[in-house]
Design a protein around this motif. Sequence first.
Motif, PDB file in Angstrom:
ATOM      1  N   PHE A 161       0.877  -1.164   0.000  1.00 24.39           N
ATOM      2  CA  PHE A 161       0.000   0.000   0.000  1.00 24.39           C
ATOM      3  C   PHE A 161       0.915   1.214   0.000  1.00 24.39           C
ATOM      4  N   THR A 162       0.901   1.969  -1.101  1.00 25.60           N
ATOM      5  CA  THR A 162       2.010   2.874  -1.393  1.00 25.60           C
ATOM      6  C   THR A 162       1.697   4.351  -1.204  1.00 25.60           C
ATOM      7  N   GLY A 163       0.488   4.703  -0.758  1.00 29.04           N
ATOM      8  CA  GLY A 163       0.188   6.125  -0.634  1.00 29.04           C
ATOM      9  C   GLY A 163       0.468   6.831  -1.941  1.00 29.04           C
ATOM     10  N   ASP A 164       1.398   7.801  -1.920  1.00 29.29           N
ATOM     11  CA  ASP A 164       1.776   8.532  -3.135  1.00 29.29           C
ATOM     12  C   ASP A 164       3.163   8.163  -3.648  1.00 29.29           C
ATOM     13  N   THR A 165       3.838   7.219  -2.996  1.00 30.30           N
ATOM     14  CA  THR A 165       5.216   6.900  -3.394  1.00 30.30           C
ATOM     15  C   THR A 165       5.289   6.257  -4.769  1.00 30.30           C
ATOM     16  N   PHE A 166       4.353   5.371  -5.082  1.00 35.57           N
ATOM     17  CA  PHE A 166       4.378   4.677  -6.370  1.00 35.57           C
ATOM     18  C   PHE A 166       3.476   5.388  -7.387  1.00 35.57           C
ATOM     19  N   GLY A 167       3.336   6.686  -7.232  1.00 41.56           N
ATOM     20  CA  GLY A 167       2.691   7.507  -8.245  1.00 41.56           C
ATOM     21  C   GLY A 167       1.179   7.437  -8.272  1.00 41.56           C
ATOM     22  N   LEU A 168       0.635   8.004  -9.355  1.00 38.89           N
ATOM     23  CA  LEU A 168      -0.804   8.103  -9.595  1.00 38.89           C
ATOM     24  C   LEU A 168      -1.150   7.296 -10.834  1.00 38.89           C
ATOM     25  N   SER A 169      -2.274   6.600 -10.784  1.00 36.94           N
ATOM     26  CA  SER A 169      -2.724   5.847 -11.953  1.00 36.94           C
ATOM     27  C   SER A 169      -4.246   5.910 -11.989  1.00 36.94           C
ATOM     28  N   TYR A 170      -4.762   6.868 -12.749  1.00 37.24           N
ATOM     29  CA  TYR A 170      -6.207   7.041 -12.827  1.00 37.24           C
ATOM     30  C   TYR A 170      -6.782   6.095 -13.872  1.00 37.24           C
ATOM     31  N   ARG A 171      -7.895   5.485 -13.525  1.00 35.31           N
ATOM     32  CA  ARG A 171      -8.474   4.459 -14.391  1.00 35.31           C
ATOM     33  C   ARG A 171      -8.954   5.010 -15.727  1.00 35.31           C
ATOM     34  N   GLU A 172      -9.197   6.304 -15.833  1.00 32.58           N
ATOM     35  CA  GLU A 172      -9.626   6.890 -17.107  1.00 32.58           C
ATOM     36  C   GLU A 172      -8.551   6.771 -18.196  1.00 32.58           C
ATOM     37  N   PHE A 173      -7.294   6.528 -17.785  1.00 33.01           N
ATOM     38  CA  PHE A 173      -6.203   6.426 -18.749  1.00 33.01           C
ATOM     39  C   PHE A 173      -5.848   4.978 -19.093  1.00 33.01           C
ATOM     40  N   ASP A 174      -6.570   4.005 -18.528  1.00 32.10           N
ATOM     41  CA  ASP A 174      -6.286   2.611 -18.845  1.00 32.10           C
ATOM     42  C   ASP A 174      -6.529   2.346 -20.331  1.00 32.10           C
ATOM     43  N   THR A 175      -5.647   1.575 -20.946  1.00 30.36           N
ATOM     44  CA  THR A 175      -5.806   1.177 -22.340  1.00 30.36           C
ATOM     45  C   THR A 175      -5.484  -0.320 -22.457  1.00 30.36           C
ATOM     46  N   ALA A 176      -5.473  -0.802 -23.675  1.00 28.95           N
ATOM     47  CA  ALA A 176      -5.099  -2.200 -23.895  1.00 28.95           C
ATOM     48  C   ALA A 176      -3.680  -2.481 -23.417  1.00 28.95           C
TER      49      ALA A 176
ATOM     50  N   LEU B 207       4.691  16.551 -21.406  1.00 31.74           N
ATOM     51  CA  LEU B 207       5.265  15.248 -21.069  1.00 31.74           C
ATOM     52  C   LEU B 207       4.166  14.211 -20.856  1.00 31.74           C
ATOM     53  N   TYR B 208       3.180  14.553 -20.031  1.00 34.71           N
ATOM     54  CA  TYR B 208       2.142  13.584 -19.704  1.00 34.71           C
ATOM     55  C   TYR B 208       1.266  13.275 -20.906  1.00 34.71           C
ATOM     56  N   LEU B 209       1.022  14.276 -21.745  1.00 36.07           N
ATOM     57  CA  LEU B 209       0.199  14.040 -22.936  1.00 36.07           C
ATOM     58  C   LEU B 209       0.924  13.128 -23.922  1.00 36.07           C
ATOM     59  N   SER B 210       2.212  13.378 -24.150  1.00 34.27           N
ATOM     60  CA  SER B 210       2.948  12.549 -25.105  1.00 34.27           C
ATOM     61  C   SER B 210       3.026  11.107 -24.612  1.00 34.27           C
ATOM     62  N   ARG B 211       3.212  10.923 -23.314  1.00 32.99           N
ATOM     63  CA  ARG B 211       3.288   9.565 -22.771  1.00 32.99           C
ATOM     64  C   ARG B 211       1.919   8.891 -22.807  1.00 32.99           C
ATOM     65  N   ALA B 212       0.856   9.657 -22.549  1.00 34.94           N
ATOM     66  CA  ALA B 212      -0.491   9.075 -22.610  1.00 34.94           C
ATOM     67  C   ALA B 212      -0.820   8.636 -24.030  1.00 34.94           C
ATOM     68  N   HIS B 213      -0.468   9.460 -25.013  1.00 37.66           N
ATOM     69  CA  HIS B 213      -0.720   9.086 -26.409  1.00 37.66           C
ATOM     70  C   HIS B 213       0.098   7.846 -26.792  1.00 37.66           C
ATOM     71  N   ALA B 214       1.344   7.779 -26.355  1.00 36.09           N
ATOM     72  CA  ALA B 214       2.161   6.601 -26.637  1.00 36.09           C
ATOM     73  C   ALA B 214       1.588   5.353 -25.972  1.00 36.09           C
ATOM     74  N   HIS B 215       0.841   5.573 -24.898  1.00 35.94           N
ATOM     75  CA  HIS B 215       0.211   4.479 -24.155  1.00 35.94           C
ATOM     76  C   HIS B 215      -1.102   4.032 -24.814  1.00 35.94           C
ATOM     77  N   GLY B 216      -1.553   4.782 -25.825  1.00 34.85           N
ATOM     78  CA  GLY B 216      -2.772   4.402 -26.520  1.00 34.85           C
ATOM     79  C   GLY B 216      -4.011   5.149 -26.089  1.00 34.85           C
ATOM     80  N   TRP B 217      -3.825   6.201 -25.285  1.00 34.56           N
ATOM     81  CA  TRP B 217      -4.968   7.037 -24.864  1.00 34.56           C
ATOM     82  C   TRP B 217      -5.234   8.060 -25.963  1.00 34.56           C
ATOM     83  N   HIS B 218      -6.493   8.275 -26.308  1.00 38.06           N
ATOM     84  CA  HIS B 218      -6.824   9.083 -27.478  1.00 38.06           C
ATOM     85  C   HIS B 218      -7.390  10.466 -27.143  1.00 38.06           C
TER      86      HIS B 218
END
Length: 315
Positions: free
Chosen positions: A169-184, A271-282
């Motif tokens: 259980f990592t609090g904020d140490t292991f970052g943020l991962s919002y489910r709206e950005f999940d992709t294949a 930075l976050y937009l380019s990485r999200a697009h590379a991750h398959g988020w549209h």
Amino acid sequence: MNHGIHTIDTGFVRPRFDAAYLLVEHRRAAFIDCGTNHSVPRMLKALDDAGLGPADVDWLILTHVHLDHAGGASELMARLPNARLAVHPRGARHMIDPSQLWAGASAVYGEEVMEATYGRLRPIPAERVVEAPDGHIVSLAGRALRCLETPGHARHHMSIYDERANVCFTGDTFGLSYREFDTAKGPYILPTTTPVQFDPDALHASIRRLVALKPSAMYLTHFDHVDEVEKLAGDLHAQIDAMVSIALSAQEQSPDAAQRHEAMKAALADLYLSRAHAHGWHGNRAQLLELLGMDVELNAQGLGVWLDSLQKRAS
């Protein structure tokens, strides 16, 4: 197998933004983090849904005392007659006497906004607060929950390793991962700084420490659990380095603090937009900022404070 782990959406900001956790072992319970005062009914409902009541809770464990994680601690503890609160030694005094915590946040946001957003903070009796230094074991009906010091986001941050479930259980140490950005390709993740205590070297070390345990999953406050731990850790390390480069470049180009801040915000969004697009988020930039605007702002603030601390040490 979920090992008696229940995810609770605390209702802070928006759905699936802020999580707390309920752990159940032999009909005894522990909460990890608790959201704000407004989250308390959701915490109690999670207990009820698990067939338990307030008297069955032995522990409230806080990863750190930032108010989205710990703002409801006093209100929740008042409802849990048998529970003790475990917190990093640096955070314990703020739970026993929250006046400094309240004053610092109110100076930024104003008392009216603070009460509406978090609810009033009240002291927790010192005899109910347990300081949990590095390596401290919280026992939940014999189930070992190991408290690990994991600074970087905050100096008083700890993560909890559940040996039975082999998860952290990592609090904020292991970052943020919002489910709206999940992709294949799975979950998208990014680091989170803090306006006052961000330390990139310490954060790198804390992430490495958690990964070395080889957990099957990380349970994040923002939001829920993620697996593919080593891959996501690599994403976090790369982005911490990129964020440091953004900060140093902004400092060199814009010595004025306000201009520097705006430059960092723009570069972080890129930075976050380019990485999200590379991750398959549209989604587009506006949609990204709708979900990450607060995080972009806070990360820029954290980087700014870190730059200022470097200058102070150099002078």
